[in-house]
Design a protein around this motif. Structure first.
Motif, short mmCIF file in Angstrom:
data_model
loop_
_atom_site.label_atom_id
_atom_site.label_comp_id
_atom_site.label_asym_id
_atom_site.label_seq_id
_atom_site.Cartn_x
_atom_site.Cartn_y
_atom_site.Cartn_z
N HIS A 47 0.82 -1.22 0.00
CA HIS A 47 0.00 0.00 0.00
C HIS A 47 0.85 1.27 0.00
O HIS A 47 0.41 2.30 -0.51
CB HIS A 47 -0.97 -0.02 1.18
CG HIS A 47 -2.03 -1.07 1.01
ND1 HIS A 47 -1.93 -2.32 1.58
CD2 HIS A 47 -3.17 -1.06 0.29
CE1 HIS A 47 -2.99 -3.03 1.22
NE2 HIS A 47 -3.75 -2.30 0.44
N LYS A 48 2.05 1.19 0.54
CA LYS A 48 2.94 2.36 0.56
C LYS A 48 3.48 2.68 -0.84
O LYS A 48 3.98 3.76 -1.07
CB LYS A 48 4.08 2.13 1.54
CG LYS A 48 3.61 2.03 2.98
CD LYS A 48 4.76 1.68 3.89
CE LYS A 48 4.40 1.52 5.34
NZ LYS A 48 3.11 1.81 5.81
N MET A 49 3.38 1.71 -1.75
CA MET A 49 3.90 1.89 -3.10
C MET A 49 2.82 2.30 -4.10
O MET A 49 3.09 2.39 -5.29
CB MET A 49 4.59 0.60 -3.55
CG MET A 49 5.79 0.25 -2.68
SD MET A 49 6.56 -1.32 -3.13
CE MET A 49 7.42 -0.82 -4.62
N LEU A 50 1.62 2.56 -3.60
CA LEU A 50 0.51 2.96 -4.46
C LEU A 50 0.24 4.45 -4.33
O LEU A 50 0.37 5.02 -3.24
CB LEU A 50 -0.76 2.20 -4.08
CG LEU A 50 -0.74 0.69 -4.23
CD1 LEU A 50 -2.05 0.10 -3.73
CD2 LEU A 50 -0.48 0.27 -5.67
N GLY A 51 -0.18 5.06 -5.42
CA GLY A 51 -0.58 6.45 -5.39
C GLY A 51 -2.04 6.57 -4.97
O GLY A 51 -2.72 5.56 -4.75
N ILE A 52 -2.54 7.78 -4.90
CA ILE A 52 -3.93 7.99 -4.49
C ILE A 52 -4.91 7.41 -5.51
O ILE A 52 -6.06 7.14 -5.18
CB ILE A 52 -4.24 9.49 -4.24
CG1 ILE A 52 -3.94 10.33 -5.48
CG2 ILE A 52 -3.46 10.00 -3.04
CD1 ILE A 52 -4.40 11.76 -5.36
N ASP A 53 -4.44 7.17 -6.73
CA ASP A 53 -5.27 6.56 -7.75
C ASP A 53 -5.32 5.03 -7.66
O ASP A 53 -5.99 4.37 -8.44
CB ASP A 53 -4.81 6.98 -9.15
CG ASP A 53 -3.36 6.60 -9.43
OD1 ASP A 53 -2.69 5.99 -8.56
OD2 ASP A 53 -2.88 6.92 -10.52
N GLY A 54 -4.59 4.48 -6.69
CA GLY A 54 -4.57 3.02 -6.51
C GLY A 54 -3.60 2.29 -7.42
O GLY A 54 -3.53 1.07 -7.42
N LEU A 55 -2.83 3.04 -8.20
CA LEU A 55 -1.84 2.45 -9.10
C LEU A 55 -0.45 2.63 -8.52
O LEU A 55 -0.21 3.52 -7.70
CB LEU A 55 -1.92 3.12 -10.47
CG LEU A 55 -3.25 2.95 -11.21
CD1 LEU A 55 -3.25 3.80 -12.49
CD2 LEU A 55 -3.50 1.48 -11.53
N PRO A 56 0.51 1.79 -8.94
CA PRO A 56 1.88 1.94 -8.45
C PRO A 56 2.39 3.36 -8.70
O PRO A 56 2.11 3.95 -9.75
CB PRO A 56 2.67 0.92 -9.26
CG PRO A 56 1.67 -0.11 -9.65
CD PRO A 56 0.38 0.65 -9.85
N LEU A 57 3.11 3.88 -7.74
CA LEU A 57 3.70 5.21 -7.87
C LEU A 57 4.61 5.24 -9.08
O LEU A 57 5.37 4.28 -9.33
CB LEU A 57 4.49 5.56 -6.62
CG LEU A 57 3.69 5.76 -5.34
CD1 LEU A 57 4.60 5.81 -4.13
CD2 LEU A 57 2.85 7.02 -5.44
N SER A 58 4.56 6.32 -9.82
CA SER A 58 5.47 6.44 -10.97
C SER A 58 6.85 6.82 -10.46
O SER A 58 6.99 7.50 -9.45
CB SER A 58 4.95 7.49 -11.95
OG SER A 58 4.90 8.75 -11.33
N GLY A 59 7.84 6.35 -11.13
CA GLY A 59 9.20 6.73 -10.79
C GLY A 59 9.88 5.89 -9.74
O GLY A 59 10.98 6.22 -9.32
#
Length: 86
Positions: A47-59
């Motif tokens: 969950h710490k690797m997801l953005g607010i959109d529920g997708l993996p953080l970019s970068g």
């Protein structure tokens, strides 16, 4: 028998996104099992690797969208370090 086990959750890799329901369920099952153990801890990095959109953080992944770069490992370090310090 006195060893402590720390399990790090499976991560949300973009290259394996089609498998996310299985990854989520696997993390749930492992977390539930570990919660009943006296010598084990579960660290949720998923969950710490997801953005607010529920997708993996970019970068936070390398070009293969599977392996993490330094930013990805920084997330892990922040989540894991306090557990290991105990």
């Amino acid at each position: 028998p006195a060893a402590q086990v720390v399990f790090i959750s499976l991560k949300p890799s973009p290259s394996r996104w089609k498998m996310q329901q299985r990854v989520i369920r696997t993390n749930e099952l492992i977390s539930a099992f570990i919660s009943r153990q006296s010598n084990a801890l579960y660290v949720d990095v998923y969950h710490k690797m997801l953005g607010i959109d529920g997708l993996p953080l970019s970068g936070i992944f390398t070009a293969d969208s599977l392996h993490m770069n330094a930013q990805g490992y920084a997330i892990w370090k922040k989540a894991i370090e306090p557990v290991l310090a105990k």
